[in-house]
Scaffold this active site. Structure first.
Site, PDB file in Angstrom:
ATOM      1  N   TYR A   1       0.870  -1.151  -0.025  1.00 14.54           N
ATOM      2  CA  TYR A   1      -0.021  -0.050   0.042  1.00 14.54           C
ATOM      3  C   TYR A   1       0.923   1.061   0.054  1.00 14.54           C
ATOM      4  O   TYR A   1       1.861   1.420   0.711  1.00 14.54           O
ATOM      5  CB  TYR A   1      -1.026   0.099   1.217  1.00 14.54           C
ATOM      6  CG  TYR A   1      -2.211  -0.800   1.116  1.00 14.54           C
ATOM      7  CD1 TYR A   1      -2.321  -1.769   0.059  1.00 14.54           C
ATOM      8  CD2 TYR A   1      -2.869  -1.101   2.200  1.00 14.54           C
ATOM      9  CE1 TYR A   1      -3.279  -2.719   0.022  1.00 14.54           C
ATOM     10  CE2 TYR A   1      -3.912  -2.061   1.980  1.00 14.54           C
ATOM     11  CZ  TYR A   1      -4.337  -2.884   1.223  1.00 14.54           C
ATOM     12  OH  TYR A   1      -5.146  -3.761   1.107  1.00 14.54           O
TER      13      TYR A   1
ATOM     14  N   SER B   1     -13.802  -4.303  -0.064  1.00 15.03           N
ATOM     15  CA  SER B   1     -14.569  -3.635  -1.155  1.00 15.03           C
ATOM     16  C   SER B   1     -16.238  -3.844  -1.026  1.00 15.03           C
ATOM     17  O   SER B   1     -16.910  -4.057  -2.018  1.00 15.03           O
ATOM     18  CB  SER B   1     -14.377  -3.765  -2.429  1.00 15.03           C
ATOM     19  OG  SER B   1     -14.767  -2.894  -3.649  1.00 15.03           O
TER      20      SER B   1
ATOM     21  N   GLY C   1     -16.074  -0.009  -4.347  1.00 17.95           N
ATOM     22  CA  GLY C   1     -15.449   1.369  -4.770  1.00 17.95           C
ATOM     23  C   GLY C   1     -16.259   2.412  -4.985  1.00 17.95           C
ATOM     24  O   GLY C   1     -16.101   3.440  -5.194  1.00 17.95           O
ATOM     25  N   GLY C   2     -17.312   2.505  -3.863  1.00 18.24           N
ATOM     26  CA  GLY C   2     -18.321   3.562  -3.566  1.00 18.24           C
ATOM     27  C   GLY C   2     -19.524   3.685  -4.282  1.00 18.24           C
ATOM     28  O   GLY C   2     -20.268   4.162  -3.977  1.00 18.24           O
TER      29      GLY C   2
END
Length: 324
Positions: free
Chosen positions: A53, A214, A218-219
């Site tokens: 990350y 997730s 992703g929103g």
């Protein structure tokens, strides 16, 4: 905050897991510190990160931020059940051992590097970020056994494993006289229900906790499915348009319930008995605070049925979903 056991272990973790992938590339360090402080204050003790990350060219950036947050003291490290991962390449991919994959060599080297960046001498959960079927389980379990005996890791977990991989890993662990995997981190949401066929039932049968990544896709399931023009790729925009009828029905249902789309989507994952804690990945402190009430929301059977109608699953677990 509510808590549950991580798989069949005695380790208690919060029903929400703080995902840190945005720390660095998207969320500046100062804001990341605020989010982690707020998480501890709210009782969220489960933090997830990974060695890669931070992205190219600063892989490890997120772990460094967490390490500097720990360095402030105040009992921060002692209050966190810390999980990180190994698999991704950290160096030059042209080097013999520089690309993605697993090996005893890589596990030892990358664990040491993660501990250095995190500023700690151990992590509670060390996860394989992906399966590597080119490496034997004898090599992997021997490497993890050494790290366990050294006290550098508390438990071993997996991520992005197929059901057959979970079964094989546990079979080989038993042959080594080891506990084996305690958790599987997997992509799972209202828009990604395929794991219900094999992965979730396998994890439950094996006594493993499942940590969805997730969970808002992703929103998209958080109400962010119709953003400003130009903020999605053409492929993403095409997918949203295809999903628009479902998303509109979902939004209408959430309004009837008086809850946000994100709250309902996360509460749906928590309603599944296979799930330990979905990973939330807030970019801002406000996003984090808006998520907290999820653990208090219980969806009715009628609401769960309505969600099944909007976002149909695979039809049950295997083989009932496709055979008698």
């Amino acid at each position: 905050m509510k808590y549950t056991s991580l798989g069949r272990t005695g380790l208690k973790v919060s029903r929400l897991c703080l995902g840190t992938m945005n720390f660095g590339p998207t969320t500046e360090e100062k804001e990341a510190f605020k989010i982690m402080d707020a998480a501890i204050d709210a009782g969220v003790n489960f933090f997830d990160t990974a060695n890669v990350y931070g992205g190219t060219p600063h892989r490890g950036w997120t772990e460094e931020i967490i390490g500097r947050w720990f360095a402030q003291g105040g009992g921060r490290r002692e209050k966190v059940v810390l999980a990180t991962k190994v698999y991704g390449g950290m160096g030059n991919p042209d080097e013999p051992n520089g690309g993605p994959g697993l090996s005893a060599y890589k596990i030892r080297q990358h664990l040491e590097d993660s501990l250095r960046r995190l500023g700690t001498d151990h992590v509670e959960l060390y996860q394989m970020h992906h399966i590597d079927r080119n490496v034997t389980w004898d090599e992997l379990w021997n490497a993890f056994e050494i790290a366990l005996k050294q006290g550098k890791i508390g438990y071993v977990g997996s991520s992005n494993f197929a059901g057959r991989d979970l079964v094989k890993a546990q079979y080989e662990a038993k042959a080594h006289g080891m506990l084996g995997l305690v958790s599987e981190q997997h992509k799972y949401s209202l828009l990604c229900r395929l794991p219900e066929l094999e992965v979730l039932p396998a994890a439950q049968d094996l006594g493993m906790g499942v940590i969805p990544w997730s969970p808002l896709d992703g929103g998209i399931l958080g109400g962010n499915w119709d953003p400003k023009p130009g903020t999605r790729t053409a492929k993403q925009a095409e997918r949203v348009e295809k999903l628009r009828p479902q998303l509109e029905r979902f939004s209408a249902l959430c309004k009837e319930l008086g809850e946000s789309e994100a709250t309902v989507a996360l509460a749906w994952t928590l309603a599944n008995p296979a799930i330990t804690a979905p990973i939330i990945g807030p970019r801002t402190l406000q996003q984090f605070e808006d998520t907290l009430r999820v653990v208090e929301v219980e969806l009715s059977e009628d609401t769960l049925k309505a969600l099944d109608e909007i976002f149909p699953g695979p039809g049950g677990d295997a083989p009932k979903a496709y055979a008698w």
